[in-house]
Design a protein around this motif. Structure first.
Motif, short mmCIF file in Angstrom:
data_model
loop_
_atom_site.label_atom_id
_atom_site.label_comp_id
_atom_site.label_asym_id
_atom_site.label_seq_id
_atom_site.Cartn_x
_atom_site.Cartn_y
_atom_site.Cartn_z
N ASP B 7 0.74 -1.19 0.05
CA ASP B 7 0.01 -0.05 -0.08
C ASP B 7 0.88 1.31 -0.09
OD1 ASP B 7 -2.30 -1.73 -0.10
OD2 ASP B 7 -2.86 -1.27 2.06
N LEU B 8 1.96 1.37 0.60
CA LEU B 8 3.01 2.23 0.87
C LEU B 8 3.58 2.53 -0.60
CD1 LEU B 8 4.19 4.56 2.48
CD2 LEU B 8 5.89 2.94 3.20
N GLN B 9 3.83 1.38 -1.03
CA GLN B 9 4.49 1.41 -2.43
C GLN B 9 3.33 2.21 -3.46
OE1 GLN B 9 5.24 -2.19 -4.61
NE2 GLN B 9 7.00 -1.09 -5.43
N HIS B 10 2.03 1.81 -3.51
CA HIS B 10 1.16 2.39 -4.43
C HIS B 10 0.80 4.02 -4.05
CE1 HIS B 10 -0.39 -2.00 -4.90
NE2 HIS B 10 0.50 -1.80 -5.84
N ALA B 11 0.94 4.15 -2.66
CA ALA B 11 0.83 5.35 -2.37
C ALA B 11 1.77 6.39 -2.62
CB ALA B 11 0.43 5.50 -0.75
N LEU B 12 3.00 5.96 -2.80
CA LEU B 12 4.29 6.77 -3.20
C LEU B 12 4.20 6.85 -4.71
CD1 LEU B 12 6.84 5.14 -0.71
CD2 LEU B 12 6.23 7.56 -0.89
N ARG B 13 3.75 5.86 -5.55
CA ARG B 13 3.54 5.80 -6.85
C ARG B 13 2.75 7.00 -7.21
NH1 ARG B 13 1.82 0.75 -8.58
NH2 ARG B 13 4.33 -0.04 -9.06
N ASP B 14 1.46 6.64 -6.56
CA ASP B 14 0.49 7.73 -7.07
C ASP B 14 0.78 9.35 -6.51
OD1 ASP B 14 -1.10 5.57 -7.70
OD2 ASP B 14 -2.39 5.59 -5.70
N ALA B 15 1.74 9.34 -5.39
CA ALA B 15 2.02 10.58 -5.04
C ALA B 15 3.11 11.35 -6.20
CB ALA B 15 2.60 10.47 -3.68
N ALA B 16 3.86 10.27 -6.45
CA ALA B 16 5.02 10.75 -7.51
C ALA B 16 4.26 11.26 -8.95
CB ALA B 16 6.06 9.65 -7.67
N ALA B 17 3.41 10.53 -9.19
CA ALA B 17 2.21 10.69 -10.62
C ALA B 17 1.78 12.03 -10.08
CB ALA B 17 1.25 9.72 -10.77
N ARG B 18 1.15 12.29 -9.15
CA ARG B 18 0.46 13.71 -8.73
C ARG B 18 1.47 14.73 -8.69
NH1 ARG B 18 -2.11 10.90 -4.85
NH2 ARG B 18 -0.98 11.85 -3.16
N GLU B 19 2.48 14.40 -7.98
CA GLU B 19 3.51 15.50 -7.68
C GLU B 19 3.98 16.07 -9.31
OE1 GLU B 19 4.47 16.76 -4.93
OE2 GLU B 19 6.34 17.80 -5.33
N TYR B 20 4.48 14.98 -10.30
CA TYR B 20 4.93 15.61 -11.62
C TYR B 20 3.60 16.41 -12.22
CZ TYR B 20 6.43 15.43 -16.24
OH TYR B 20 6.55 15.56 -17.57
N ALA B 21 2.53 15.80 -11.98
CA ALA B 21 1.42 16.37 -12.69
C ALA B 21 0.98 18.14 -12.22
CB ALA B 21 0.05 15.94 -12.65
#
Lengths: 187, 313
Positions: B7-21
């Protein structure tokens, strides 16, 4: 799909993350979560705190990856430096800091028994999670461990190792260089 | 991988995508994202009694940890052996026994490719390796041919069946993606390409995915069994119970077809005859190949800087 077998180096993954590739950071996380958990568990002696702090460490790494400069100390040392800062800051504030997670809107995930067992399993084999350090010659291992994991000052490290500050710096520098070489060999 | 880690990995991946956007719009996360994430936070299940002592007072108390940390710092330099986990000595012993730093390792690697149409193909690699240096003699079964390859960290040399010696200059650290000519030296040329079982074992170990799986007998000899699984990868290693040196490592990889008209592929790589040799001047010769002095030379480059001209074949 992320995989620990992605051929890119840690440094390349961080650069890719900064360039907007979210999966690259997921791979970086997967490669080093056991190491960060082990470091946190050693310092806090709590699996739950270790898990919280590991989450915060990776969130801070994500926020800071644009500032990461390839060619310096290996990415794993950079990551452990962030972990060290999070530990110190949490001790100062007497709570697990979550600034980075808040900035990224990452929720505080709950841990259940199964999660704690998994964390315990990942960190219980000290040699497994800290294998990178275990491969170093004793003096370099001690120096890198003290400097990177325990944030020891060079004068303190020199006193502990009964050597000059310059020699202590050399041990740290050579140890970090060797870490990078070992990581490249395993690519 | 159980929920928290994944879950943490998914949350970080989502956050990375959001951060870039977000960098292209606003630096702060949108409110609806925070609200959405708050709803997805899992509720904590009750703890089993075995963990009660570790989590006294619940999460709020657990997160006030300064005294714990201060106390723990005293122990930080010592090796803290926490309870549980599977046979660390076997796993860490196997990890140590597969490193190539300061020694030469020699092994025979047998590759068996099988595609979903039933066709199979094989190859035999005789490998000497130390650090980033590799010397490999490749024998393929279909078609039957022998090729010799060496890599010294920046240059890959191929001694081909027609007597040609092709030298590839490779920018440092790029061979893994550039593949050189045949891409066998580092065992992986890019995502989805073949992985060296020794590298696989070491990466699985470092990511906490290796498991001790009891003992077995091989040719009347007792061996320790180690297993590891990752995406598309299954590893089974048999190691000596005393030295932890690999007796046999088998890695199975499944490759999805690159397009509908291509078959899926299964690659089984087996390492045997594993030896660790001291890095003496005499043994260093094993890392070099000795092509015929009159071999026709081609100088090529891959991904590289300092290339004299473009690849000629």
């Amino acid at each position: 799909v992320s995989s620990i077998f992605d051929p890119r180096s840690d440094e390349e993954l961080l650069v890719a993350t900064a360039g907007g590739e979210a999966d690259a950071f997921a791979i970086f996380y997967e490669r080093h979560i056991a190491l960060v958990l082990a470091v946190m568990a050693r310092r806090t002696r709590s699996y739950e705190l270790a898990a919280d702090l590991a989450g915060e460490t990776f969130a801070a790494a994500l926020l800071g990856c644009r500032r990461f400069r390839p060619g310096g100390p290996p990415a794993v040392a950079w990551l452990l430096g962030i972990a060290q800062n999070k530990l110190r800051e949490s001790a100062r504030r007497q709570r697990v800091v979550d600034d980075a997670r808040q900035r990224l809107a990452i929720p505080m995930l709950g841990l259940d028994d199964e999660d704690l067992l998994r964390v315990e399993e990942l960190v219980s084999d000290h040699g497994r999670a800290l294998a990178l350090l275990d491969d170093l010659p004793p003096a370099q291992r001690e120096a890198v461990q003290a400097r990177v994991l325990e944030d020891a000052e060079y004068d303190e490290l020199a006193a502990r190792m009964s050597c000059s500050e310059q020699v202590a710096r050399q041990h740290v520098s050579r140890g970090l260089r060797r870490l990078r070489t070992q990581l490249q060999e395993d690519r | 991988m159980t929920d928290y880690i994944a879950d943490l990995q998914h949350a970080l991946r989502d956050a990375a995508a959001r951060e870039y956007a977000a960098q292209t719009s606003s630096p702060e996360p949108a409110e609806h994202v925070i609200a959405e994430n708050a709803q997805t936070t899992r509720r904590r299940r009750p703890l089993a009694s075995g963990y009660a002592s570790r989590r006294k007072g619940g999460r709020r108390a657990a997160r006030r940890f300064a005294p714990v940390l201060t106390l723990a710092a005293v122990f930080a330099a010592a090796v803290v052996v926490l309870t549980g986990g599977s046979s660390p000595s076997i796993l860490s012993g196997a990890y140590a026994a597969t490193g190539t730093d300061g020694v030469i390792v020699h092994y025979v690697e047998t590759l068996h490719f099988q595609n979903s149409t039933g066709t199979s193909q094989g190859a035999l690699h005789d490998v000497w390796a130390s650090g980033q240096q590799r010397h490999v003699i490749v024998t393929t079964t279909d078609p039957k041919r022998t090729e010799e390859v060496a890599f010294n960290g920046t240059t890959e040399e191929n001694y081909l069946p027609d007597g040609t010696l092709a030298t590839y200059r490779v920018a440092a650290g790029t061979l893994a993606r550039g593949c050189g000519s045949v891409g066998i030296l580092l065992g992986e040329c890019g995502r989805g390409d073949q992985i060296n079982p020794l590298i696989a074992l070491r990466r699985l170990y470092r990511s906490g995915r290796l498991r001790a799986a009891g003992q077995a007998a091989l040719d009347g000899r007792r061996v320790e069994v180690i297993t590891g699984v990752s995406q598309g990868i299954r590893l089974r290693a048999l190691v000596d119970p005393h030295t932890f040196v690999p007796v046999e490592i088998q890695l199975v990889q499944h490759f999805a077809p690159p397009a509908a008209e291509f078959p899926a592929l299964k690659l089984t790589t087996t390492i045997t005859d594993y030896q660790r040799l001291p890095l003496t001047p005499h043994n260093r010769q094993l890392l070099l190949m000795r092509p015929h002095p009159h071999a026709r030379r081609l100088h090529l480059c891959v991904n590289g800087t300092g290339c004299a001209k473009s690849p000629t074949r």
